[in-house]
Design an enzyme around this catalytic site. Sequence first.
Site, PDB file in Angstrom:
ATOM      1  CB  SER A 137      -0.943  -0.013   1.308  1.00 29.08           C
ATOM      2  OG  SER A 137      -0.299  -0.160   2.523  1.00 29.08           O
ATOM      3  CG  ASP A 391      -2.134   4.629   8.596  1.00 26.46           C
ATOM      4  OD1 ASP A 391      -0.564   4.435   8.606  1.00 26.46           O
ATOM      5  OD2 ASP A 391      -2.500   4.656   7.234  1.00 26.46           O
ATOM      6  CG  HIS A 394      -0.366   3.723   4.633  1.00 22.54           C
ATOM      7  ND1 HIS A 394      -1.066   2.908   5.535  1.00 22.54           N
ATOM      8  CD2 HIS A 394      -0.117   2.926   3.635  1.00 22.54           C
ATOM      9  CE1 HIS A 394      -1.110   1.569   5.152  1.00 22.54           C
ATOM     10  NE2 HIS A 394      -0.286   1.751   3.980  1.00 22.54           N
TER      11      HIS A 394
END
Length: 414
Positions: A137, A391, A394
């Site tokens: 990702s 998160d 990312h």
Amino acid sequence: MKFHEIIKIPYTMHCAIPTALLVTCLVILAAMILPNRDPLLPIPPLAATDAHDDGGGNQSSCDIFKGEWVPDPGAPRYTTETCPVIHGHYDCMRYGRPDLGFTRWRWRPARCELPRLDAARFLRAARGKSMAFVGDSLARNQMHSLVCLLARAERPSPWTSAATATAASGGGYVYRYRRHGFMVASFWSPFLVRAVETDPDGPARTGAGMWSLHLDEPDPGWAARAAEFDYVVVSAGSWFFRPSVFHQRGRVVGCNACLAPNVTDLTLRYSLRMALRSALRAARDAGRRRARTVVVGTLSPSHYENNGTTWNKGADCARTRPVGRGEWEMNVVEKEMYAIQAEEFAAARTAGRGAARMLLLDVTEAMALRPDAHPSKYRLWQPDRFNVSRDCLHWCLPGAMDACNDMLLHMLFH
């Protein structure tokens, strides 16, 4: 007959054509001969005092990977309103992040200036070419950043949300800049090699899963199509932490955190090294008929912190400014993973000289200095699919990831 024999220009003291007029005539002549070509615009070189080889045979004026983040009043270059392709996992603006300071920094190398990606100029230079991002990702994160940056010159197709684009392309992402004949695609391959999930709960029953990794078999989902692309950007790392059993030549050779009796725990260091070796060989050697550039992206560190807790036990990334060099220390495993990536890149470049151009996109130091640029809680959260609410892996878009693409395209075309 040679060009200088076709056009003979008498030169005397009384009939001399000024140099400026001669240049003008040649430009007009070129325009008449090549009416359908885009003008060739020179790209200004980096301004610095010494030359540096980036490790991929790419000479530049200085090391663009060593530097600092400085304020950028001209940022951001796009927003969630101007670029609808941003995935909800990275769309921090849409999901309520109160401060926008994370968008207003640019990467400045220590001894030069890194030019911003010029979308129009890049699309002209890449006319008729294609680029693939292969990995997890984070590879998608970088791909969506590039799509948004290039959209300043031409909107790609589809010009829609990332979720719609995924559904339309069977799980991958493909964006086409039709006017320039340029295509950007991503291939979901978090281990780079053929991987099969054998137990969704994992050996410790934590939901981490258990995987069988065939370390000498590149994932056919991308490897079978690598020959179609002019540029292949390979990056992976975070998924190798997951429990897995390693296979080579059809037999089990070890594992990572598998808790299985009579199976040697070789750790993720072994699987990362072997998988990257197989993937780089496949990307480098695929379809010799097409000149190809293979780029190896180094890891971008996570920034989980909060009184020493771990990523799945309340840790967060709540900082609002970048840190300076030496103010953030990567953990031991991240350092080892980074070293493996650099070593396998060097080995693949040496073993395959002439097969493909090999470049190392060494973003690790720059991204290590951005604990402020992660989504944290300001993202699309799907608790039925993910059990981590913060998160810190990312990167928000727009944001720090855009600098990685500034580096990438500077490497490709300088």
